[in-house]
Scaffold this active site. Structure first.
Site, PDB file in Angstrom:
ATOM      1  N   GLN A 189     -25.182  19.029  14.236  1.00 20.17           N
ATOM      2  CA  GLN A 189     -25.820  20.040  13.488  1.00 20.17           C
ATOM      3  C   GLN A 189     -26.402  19.360  12.592  1.00 20.17           C
ATOM      4  O   GLN A 189     -27.086  20.811  12.006  1.00 20.17           O
ATOM      5  CB  GLN A 189     -24.866  21.142  13.122  1.00 20.17           C
ATOM      6  CG  GLN A 189     -24.209  21.235  13.945  1.00 20.17           C
ATOM      7  CD  GLN A 189     -23.012  22.433  14.141  1.00 20.17           C
ATOM      8  OE1 GLN A 189     -21.788  22.086  14.205  1.00 20.17           O
ATOM      9  NE2 GLN A 189     -23.027  23.152  12.868  1.00 20.17           N
ATOM     10  N   ARG A 239     -18.304  27.949  11.190  1.00 25.88           N
ATOM     11  CA  ARG A 239     -18.621  29.944  10.907  1.00 25.88           C
ATOM     12  C   ARG A 239     -18.541  30.501   9.736  1.00 25.88           C
ATOM     13  O   ARG A 239     -18.358  31.505   9.098  1.00 25.88           O
ATOM     14  CB  ARG A 239     -19.079  31.004  11.906  1.00 25.88           C
ATOM     15  CG  ARG A 239     -19.684  30.562  12.882  1.00 25.88           C
ATOM     16  CD  ARG A 239     -20.003  31.332  14.194  1.00 25.88           C
ATOM     17  NE  ARG A 239     -20.549  32.108  14.266  1.00 25.88           N
ATOM     18  CZ  ARG A 239     -21.263  33.044  15.570  1.00 25.88           C
ATOM     19  NH1 ARG A 239     -20.507  32.910  16.573  1.00 25.88           N
ATOM     20  NH2 ARG A 239     -21.978  33.861  15.779  1.00 25.88           N
ATOM     21  N   GLU A 251     -23.768  33.344  10.711  1.00 31.66           N
ATOM     22  CA  GLU A 251     -22.176  33.711  10.855  1.00 31.66           C
ATOM     23  C   GLU A 251     -22.323  35.151  10.024  1.00 31.66           C
ATOM     24  O   GLU A 251     -20.395  35.402   9.649  1.00 31.66           O
ATOM     25  CB  GLU A 251     -21.660  32.527   9.391  1.00 31.66           C
ATOM     26  CG  GLU A 251     -21.987  31.272   9.692  1.00 31.66           C
ATOM     27  CD  GLU A 251     -22.025  30.345   8.660  1.00 31.66           C
ATOM     28  OE1 GLU A 251     -21.659  29.301   8.518  1.00 31.66           O
ATOM     29  OE2 GLU A 251     -23.009  30.414   8.005  1.00 31.66           O
TER      30      GLU A 251
END
Lengths: 291, 796, 161
Positions: free
Chosen positions: B230, B376, B748
Site C-alpha cells: 500500500q 481500516r 474506513e
C-alpha cells in the site's frame, strides 16, 4: 496455498477394483470421492496417504431409490442431489434440513454422503441424520457385504466400522408410515461446522409415538445417540412438555468439549434446545402426513 | 443537503459524467475478464519459489538448525537461515515504530508462526516439501499471551535482544488531554459510567495473501520488485536503507492488489527473504504466503484492553477518561506517524462537546504476531470510536436516557466548527444533528422502538444500536506528522499531451478503491477532459511521484487534493496560452468546464485540447513560458479531514440459542463532497460487512501456550452474503473547508462506525430482559448466551 | 503422469504429479490466470470454476480427477468480443472492487442463472454463500445478478467495456 505431500493415484472402474487396490496398498491407501474432507486435510498435511483411489467414475453408486418399503442411497450420491431429491423431500425432509446447512452450495456439488459419513467428524450432520432415521449402511469388502447399524458404524472420532480393506457402498433407510423428521443446527456462521445439532425422527400411530430416533452432532467424541430420550418418548402422546423433557435428557446425556465454537455449558444447553425444536418439527410433519 | 437513499443506478443522460458523478469503473474491463495481474499471475524467466519455515512455538530458544536434509531434496536451490542473513546484514530489520524485527529467528522465536528459515526451490510444491525436512532444535520457554499479564514481575522477558530491555514494555505510557481538568469534571458530575471494554485482536485478511517477486540483477545492481503493498515509495526507501542498495536502483511495481485493508502496509520478513534469496540465487525469487501464514504472522488489527469512564452533568456528557493496554505482539511494528505511538486513538473524545478528557495508552510485548494498526482503522480510530460510542450508550443506560437523545444533547453544534477538541484535534466541519436525523428517518427509529416493545412482550428479542462517529483522516500536515521521518505529503504529476489527452501520475496505491476512475474524474472535473481520455498511472515507483501511499483513508484527502491542485496549475497555464490564442488578456477570460472563453464574447473561446495542441506546437507562446502543458505538485494538507456519520443497527437475537442476526443496517455518512457516489457507497457496503464480521465472528485467539487458534478460514470466520443485510445508505454533504474539492475521504468510516452500533444493539436487546449492560466482541452465540446468563465472558 | 483436462473447450495436456491441484493446473496454462486462490481450507471460493456446468472449488480437486469432464473458467464468459450478461451486470452495478473474488463470483452466479433465470435476493445470497468478498459487502453483487437476470433476454450487442 498449502499443497499435499506426494502420492500415487488410480481411478477405479468398479467396486471390486477398489477393494483390490485397498488390499494391495495394505492400509496406505485412501478412497477419494468428492474430496472435500480428505483434500483439505492432505493440504494441511494432517493426512498423508501414499495412494489415492478415485471412485468418482462409479456412477452406479449415485442413486436415491425407493422400493419395497425402503429408501436406498448410493454412497457416491452428492449432497446437492440429496438436497434436491423429491423422494427424500416426500419421505425424509430431514435430509433437506441438514443439507441446507452442510458446508456451502459449491462444496455440496462435490461432497458425497459416503464421504461425509466415513470422515466421521463428530460435528458431521448426516451421521446424526442417519442415526435418527434408523439407517443402516452396507459395507463391502473382499469377503462380501455386511449390514451395519449406525450405532455400530460410529466407532469414535474419525473412526468408523469401515475396515482398511472395505468400502461403504450404500445407505438403507426403512420407510414406515406416520413418519416425520427434522434437523436443527446452530453454527457461528453459514457453512461452519455445528456448535451443536439435533436430528429427530418420529413415527406416530393412533396419536402416540410408535417409534423415535434422536441423535446429536458435535457434542460428543462421535454422534450421540440419545437412547434415554427415545425411551421416554416411545408410547407417549406427543406434547411440547414431552419434547422439552426429551431436550433436558439430551443435554444431560451428551459430552461436549470446550473449543472455539463454545464452552461445555452452552453446547449442552443447545443440545437441549435443538432437540426440542427438532422433535416439535418432526412431530408436526408426522401429524400432517397422518392426516 | 440531505438525501435519504442513494440509488446505485445512473440517472438518464448521466452515464458518463465528465467530472464527478456515478461513472462506471474503467478498471472493471480487465477484472470481469479475469485479466487482472495479481502477484501470483506474474512469472519471470528462471524464477524460483520460496517458502518460509515457521515456528510451532510461541516462545522458544533455538539451539540449532540443520538444513542439510532439505538441501538434499531434488529441486531445492538454497535454504537461508538467520546466519546467512547476518552476513548480508539483513537478519534484523527496522520497523515503522522504530523497533527492530527479526527477519529470520536466530537466538529465539518469539511468536508462533515466526519466520525461521527460507527455502528456495524450483516450484512451490517442492519448496513446501522441503520445510518439514529442516530440523530445528527448539527449547520451549514459557509464553506471555495476555497483555494484562505482560508487565507482571514474573512474566518471561520477550525482547532480550534489546539492550537495556528488562520488561515487556513496548512503548511507555503516552498521554493526551488534561488529567487535572478531567478529574475536576468527574468530581462535579451527576452520573458516571465505568466499563472495561476490549477490542479483540482481529485481522484484515484480504482475499489475496501477501507476497513478493524479487529480481536482483547483480550486473546492473537493479532490484526489481513486484509486490502488492500500500505504500510502494516508503517500502523502496526502507529496502534501500535495510539492504544497502541505491534507492534509485530499486523499482517496485504493485500491479493489481487483491485487497489491502492495512494488511499490505508493513514490510514483512518474507519480503526481505525474497530479496535476499534473489541476491543469493541470482534469479528472480517469488514468495507468496498461504492463508495460515497470513493469519498467523502478518499485521493483525486492534487488541486494545481499555478501562474507561464517562460522566455527565445536567443531562449532557462532560468528561471521558481512558486507560489502555495495547498488545503489540512480539515486535513493535505498528504503523502510524512518529509522534503518535497510539495513533489517533485520542480522537476518542468523539463527536461531543466535552469539557475535559484524559487518555493514557501503554503498549506491551506479548508472544504473538506483531502488528496492531490495520484493518481500516484510521490509525486506531476504530478503537477510539468503539470506546466512545460504547461508553455513550453505557452512560445513557445509567442515566435512563435514550441513546439518541443523549447524543443530540451532547453533540458539537454546527456553529462551533472548526472545533478544537480536548485532546488537540481541530475538526473541520460538521452538522451532526442533521445527519443523525436522516439516519433516524431512514430507520424509522420510533417505529422500531414500538416494534421492540411489542416483541419483548411476546418474549422475542430485538435491539436497536446507534453509533455516531467522527474520525480524522488524510494524514497529514508536515508540521505535525511524518512516518519514519518521511513527510506525509503526496505528489501528483499531470501531463496533457498534444492531443488533449492526459496522464496523471499519483502516489496513492489502490487495492480496489477505484483510483483509475476517481482520479480521472478529478482531472475531468477540473479540466473538462473526459475520464476515458485520462490515464491514471500508479503502482510503479519509477513512474510515479513520491508519496506515502494509501491507508488511513488518505487517498482522497491528500492525493485527491494534489490532483485537484495540479489540474488547476495546468488550467492556469492553459489560461495564459488561451489568452494569447484569443488575443486578449488572461483576466478577460472565464472558465467553463473544458474551455476558456472571453467574458464579453462567450462564442470566442479555446477548448482545452486546442490549448494543448498549441502548447506543443511551433506557434508562439507567452513570453518566457516553457512549452508543453504539464505540472507537478507535492501537496501538504493543512489539517486532517473529519468525515462523520450516523449508523443504526437493528438486530434480532434468538432467545434460546442466542444467535444474533443483523436484520437492518442504516448508514448515513458525511464525507463532504463525493467524487463518485457509486464508489463511495461501495466502500461503505464493504466496510459495514467487515464491521459485522468484527462484531459477531472475527477474532484471533490463543491458548495459554500461545498457539494461535484461528489460523484458517475455518476458524477465522468472515461474513458471507447470508450474514449481511441489504444495507440502507443515506448521505449528508458538509464540505471540508480546507480541501480543494471539499472532499473528506470515506474508506474506513464504515469499519470505524459499525462495530459499536452492532454491539450497542445487542446490549439494547438484552438489557431490559436480562440485565445485560456490557458484552465484548465478537458477539458469538456462546458469548451472547453467557451474557444472558449474567456472566459476560471477555475474549482472551 | 499425463493429465488431459478439457478447459474452455480445449484439451490441455500436461505431465503433472497426481497431487497437482486443478487450480494450479489451470493457472499454469497460458492465458488462464483468472482463476485465483485465497485460502487453504476450501472456504473462500476465489478458485470456483464450472465442472460440467456446476460450480466447484478448483483448489479442492486434483487435475487428474478432471479427465473426462468439461472445465469452464472465467475466460470462457466473453465470446467473440461479447461479454456475458453477468459480466455486464457486475460492471453496471459496481459489484467488484479489487477484482480478486470476481472470477469465482462470476462463475458461481453464471451457473445460478443457468439453472434459475429469475432468482430472488435470498436465492442469490445462498448461491454465493460459498464465496467470500472482502470488498463489496455483497449488496451490489446481488444487484448485478438481478441486472443480468433482467437483461439476459435483450442482451445481444458487443459492449464497450
Amino acid at each position: 496455498m498449502q499443497t499435499p505431500a506426494p502420492f500415487t493415484y488410480q481411478r477405479a472402474a468398479s467396486v471390486e477394483a477398489v477393494i483390490a487396490a485397498l488390499a494391495e496398498h495394505d492400509g496406505e491407501a485412501r478412497i477419494i470421492a468428492g474430496g472435500h474432507s480428505l483434500l483439505p486435510m492432505m493440504k494441511l498435511r494432517l493426512a498423508q496417504p501414499a495412494h489415492l483411489i478415485d471412485i468418482n467414475d462409479l456412477r452406479d453408486l449415485e442413486y436415491i431409490r425407493e422400493s419395497a418399503g425402503e429408501i436406498r442411497v448410493g454412497a457416491l450420491t452428492r449432497h446437492v442431489d440429496l438436497l434436491r431429491s423429491d423422494v427424500l423431500a416426500k419421505h425424509l425432509p430431514i435430509f433437506a434440513d441438514a443439507e441446507m446447512v452442510i458446508a456451502d452450495p459449491v462444496v455440496r456439488n462435490r461432497g458425497t454422503i459416503g464421504g461425509s459419513l466415513c470422515q466421521a467428524d463428530a460435528a458431521e450432520d448426516l451421521s446424526a441424520v442417519c442415526s435418527a432415521i434408523k439407517a443402516s449402511v452396507i459395507i463391502r469388502g473382499a469377503d462380501g457385504e455386511r449390514v451395519v447399524g449406525m450405532d455400530d458404524f460410529h466407532v469414535g472420532p474419525y473412526v468408523t466400522a469401515v475396515g482398511d480393506g472395505e468400502m461403504l457402498t450404500e445407505i438403507r433407510i426403512p420407510l414406515r408410515s406416520g413418519g416425520g423428521s427434522a434437523h436443527e443446527k446452530v453454527e457461528r456462521r453459514a457453512g461452519d461446522w455445528a456448535i451443536a445439532a439435533a436430528s429427530a425422527a418420529v413415527w406416530i400411530a393412533g396419536g402416540t409415538i410408535a417409534d423415535v430416533g434422536l441423535a446429536l452432532s458435535a457434542v460428543g467424541p462421535t454422534t450421540v445417540h440419545v437412547t434415554r430420550a427415545e425411551e421416554l418418548l416411545r408410547g407417549q402422546t406427543p406434547s411440547d412438555d414431552l419434547f422439552v423433557q426429551a431436550g433436558q435428557i439430551a443435554s444431560e446425556d451428551c459430552s461436549p468439549s470446550s473449543d472455539g465454537r463454545g464452552p461445555v455449558d452452552y453446547k449442552r444447553h443447545l443440545a437441549g434446545v435443538l432437540t426440542t425444536r427438532a422433535l416439535r418439527r418432526a412431530a408436526a410433519r408426522a401429524l400432517q402426513q397422518e392426516a | 443537503m440531505a438525501v435519504t437513499e442513494s440509488p446505485n443506478l445512473p440517472s438518464p443522460g448521466q452515464e458518463r459524467p465528465i467530472g464527478f458523478g456515478r461513472l462506471k469503473r474503467k478498471e472493471d474491463a480487465r477484472f470481469i475478464r479475469g485479466q487482472g495481474t495479481y502477484l501470483d499471475d506474474i512469472r519471470l524467466p528462471g524464477m524460483l519459489h520460496g517458502a518460509v519455515l515457521r515456528s510451532p512455538y510461541a516462545h522458544a530458544k533455538i539451539n540449532s538448525i540443520d538444513t542439510s536434509e532439505a538441501l538434499a531434496l531434488p529441486g531445492v536451490a538454497a535454504v537461508i537461515t538467520a546466519k546467512d542473513l547476518e552476513t548480508l546484514g539483513l537478519a534484523w530489520m527496522p520497523t515503522i515504530s522504530y523497533d527492530t524485527q527479526a527477519v529470520l529467528a536466530g537466538d529465539k522465536v518469539r511468536f508462533q508462526g515466526q519466520e525461521v528459515a527460507f527455502v528456495i526451490a524450483t516450484n512451490e510444491y517442492i519448496a513446501r516439501d522441503a520445510l518439514p525436512l529442516i530440523d530445528v532444535d527448539y527449547e520451549p520457554l514459557a509464553a506471555v499471551v495476555d497483555a494484562r499479564k505482560a508487565m507482571d514481575p514474573d512474566a518471561p522477558l520477550i525482547r532480550d535482544d534489546k539492550e537495556g530491555q528488562t520488561d515487556n514494555l513496548a512503548s511507555a505510557t503516552w498521554e493526551a488531554g488534561d488529567e487535572d481538568a478531567t478529574d475536576r469534571v468527574f468530581a462535579e458530575a451527576d452520573v458516571i459510567a465505568t466499563r472495561d471494554i476490549i477490542y479483540p485482536r482481529c485481522h484484515p485478511a484480504p482475499l489475496e495473501t501477501c507476497g513478493m517477486i524479487a529480481d536482483f540483477n547483480p550486473t546492473s545492481g537493479q532490484l526489481d520488485i513486484y509486490n502488492g503493498n500500500q505504500a510502494p515509495n516508503v517500502h523502496r526507501t526502507v529496502y534501500a536503507h535495510v539492504a544497502g542498495l541505491a534507492e534509485h536502483m530499486i523499482r517496485i511495481r504493485c500491479n493489481d492488489i487483491g485487497g489491502g485493508f492495512g494488511n499490505k502496509v508493513p514490510v514483512y520478513p518474507g519480503y526481505v527473504c525474497a530479496i535476499a534469496g534473489s541476491i543469493v540465487a541470482g534469479v528472480p525469487v517469488k514468495w507468496i504466503e498461504d492463508r495460515s501464514e497470513n493469519l498467523m504472522s502478518t499485521g493483525f488489527a486492534r487488541d486494545y484492553v481499555m478501562r474507561a469512564q464517562m460522566c455527565a452533568k445536567d443531562g449532557k456528557i462532560t468528561g471521558l477518561r481512558v486507560d489502555v493496554i495495547a498488545d503489540h505482539g512480539a515486535f513493535d511494528s505498528t504503523a502510524q506517524p512518529t509522534k503518535f505511538p497510539a495513533g489517533f486513538f485520542h480522537i476518542c473524545c468523539g463527536s461531543y462537546d466535552l469539557q475535559a478528557s484524559h487518555v493514557k495508552v501503554k503498549a506491551v510485548y506479548t508472544n504473538k504476531a506483531p502488528g496492531g494498526v490495520a484493518y481500516r482503522c484510521s490509525f486506531r480510530i476504530t478503537e477510539a470510536v468503539y470506546l466512545v460510542e460504547r461508553m455513550v450508550n453505557a452512560l445513557a443506560l445509567e442515566m435512563g436516557v435514550d441513546q439518541v437523545e443523549l447524543r443530540n444533547r451532547s453533540f458539537i453544534k454546527s456553529h462551533q466548527f472548526p472545533y478544537e477538541t480536548t485532546t488537540g484535534w481541530t475538526y473541520d466541519s460538521g452538522n451532526y444533528a442533521e445527519t443523525m436525523k436522516v439516519a433516524m428517518d431512514i430507520a424509522g427509529y420510533d417505529d422500531l422502538r414500538r416494534e421492540q416493545a411489542e416483541k419483548r412482550a411476546r418474549g422475542e428479542l430485538m435491539g436497536i444500536g446507534v453509533s455516531f462517529f467522527t474520525e480524522g483522516v488524510g494524514a497529514g500536515p508536515r508540521k505535525h506528522m511524518d512516518i519514519l521521518g518521511m513527510s506525509m505529503n503526496d505528489g501528483a504529476d499531470l501531463r496533457v499531451h498534444p492531443s488533449g489527452r492526459a496522464v496523471v501520475s499519483i502516489s496513492a496505491q489502490t487495492q480496489g478503491q477505484g483510483h483509475e476512475t476517481t482520479f480521472a474524474q478529478i482531472v475531468a472535473e477540473e479540466l473538462g477532459i473526459p475520464p476515458e481520455d485520462i490515464q491514471v498511472r500508479h503502482g510503479d515507483t519509477d513512474r510515479t511521484p513520491y508519496g506515502l501511499g494509501t491507508y488511513g483513508s488518505r487517498s482522497t484527502p491528500v492525493s485527491g487534493a494534489a490532483v485537484a491542485v495540479v489540474s488547476r496549475k495546468v488550467r492556469d497555464k492553459a489560461r495564459l496560452i488561451a489568452a494569447q490564442m484569443l488575443e486578449t488578456r488572461p483576466e478577460d477570460l472565464a472558465w467553463e468546464k473544458g474551455r476558456w472563453y472571453v467574458k464579453g464574447d462567450p462564442e470566442k473561446g479555446a477548448l482545452i485540447e486546442e490549448i494543448a495542441a498549441r502548447a506543443y506546437s511551433g506557434q508562439s507562446l507567452p513570453e518566457g513560458m516553457e512549452g508543453g502543458l504539464d505540472a507537478q505538485v507535492i501537496y501538504d494538507p493543512p489539517n486532517l479531514t473529519y468525515p462523520y456519520g450516523a449508523y443504526i443497527a437493528v438486530v434480532d437475537i434468538d432467545p434460546d440459542t442466542a444467535q444474533v442476526t443483523v436484520r437492518r443496517f442504516i448508514a448515513v455518512d458525511d464525507c463532504g463532497v463525493r467524487i463518485n457516489p457509486m464508489i463511495v457507497d461501495g466502500q461503505i457496503h464493504g466496510g459495514l460487512a467487515e464491521g459485522i464480521g468484527i462484531a459477531l465472528m472475527e477474532v484471533i485467539t490463543f491458548d495459554d501456550e500461545g498457539n494461535c487458534l484461528n489460523s484458517s478460514f475455518m476458524d477465522y470466520l468472515i461474513p458471507t452474503a447470508l450474514e449481511c443485510p441489504d444495507f440502507e445508505l443515506g448521505q449528508t454533504v458538509t464540505p471540508c473547508p480546507h480541501h480543494p474539492l471539499g472532499a473528506k475521504g470515506v474508506g474506513e468510516s464504515p469499519n470505524v462506525g459499525s462495530p459499536p452500533a452492532i454491539v450497542n444493539a445487542v446490549i439494547d436487546a438484552l438489557h431490559q430482559t436480562h440485565g445485560v449492560d456490557h458484552v465484548d466482541m465478537p458477539c458469538t452465540p456462546a458469548r451472547v448466551w453467557a451474557a444472558m446468563q449474567g456472566r459476560p465472558e471477555p475474549p482472551q | 503422469m499425463q493429465a488431459t483436462v478439457n478447459i474452455n473447450g480445449q484439451d490441455v495436456v500436461r505431465d503433472v504429479e497426481p497431487r497437482t491441484l486443478l487450480v494450479h493446473f489451470i493457472r499454469d496454462t497460458p492465458g488462464l490466470t483468472g482463476t485465483h486462490w485465497g485460502c487453504d481450507t476450501s472456504n473462500c471460493g476465489a478458485c470456483v470454476v464450472l465442472m460440467d456446468g456446476q460450480p466447484v472449488k478448483s483448489c479442492t480437486t486434483l487435475a487428474v480427477m478432471c479427465e473426462g469432464h468439461e472445465i469452464r473458467t472465467v475466460e470462457s464468459l466473453e465470446v467473440d468480443g461479447r461479454l456475458d450478461p453477468i459480466q455486464m451486470g457486475f460492471h453496471e452495478m459496481h459489484a467488484l472492487h479489487c477484482g480478486f473474488c470476481t472470477p469465482g463470483m462470476l462463475m458461481t452466479t453464471r451457473a445460478l442463472l443457468n439453472e434459475n433465470p429469475d432468482p430472488s435476493e435470498a436465492e442469490i445470497r445462498t448461491a454465493i454463500s460459498g464465496a467470500i468478498c472482502r470488498c463489496t459487502g455483497y449488496k451490489n453483487i446481488v444487484g448485478a445478478v438481478r441486472w443480468a437476470a433482467e437483461h439476459e433476454a435483450t442482451h445481444s450487442q458487443a459492449q464497450e467495456v
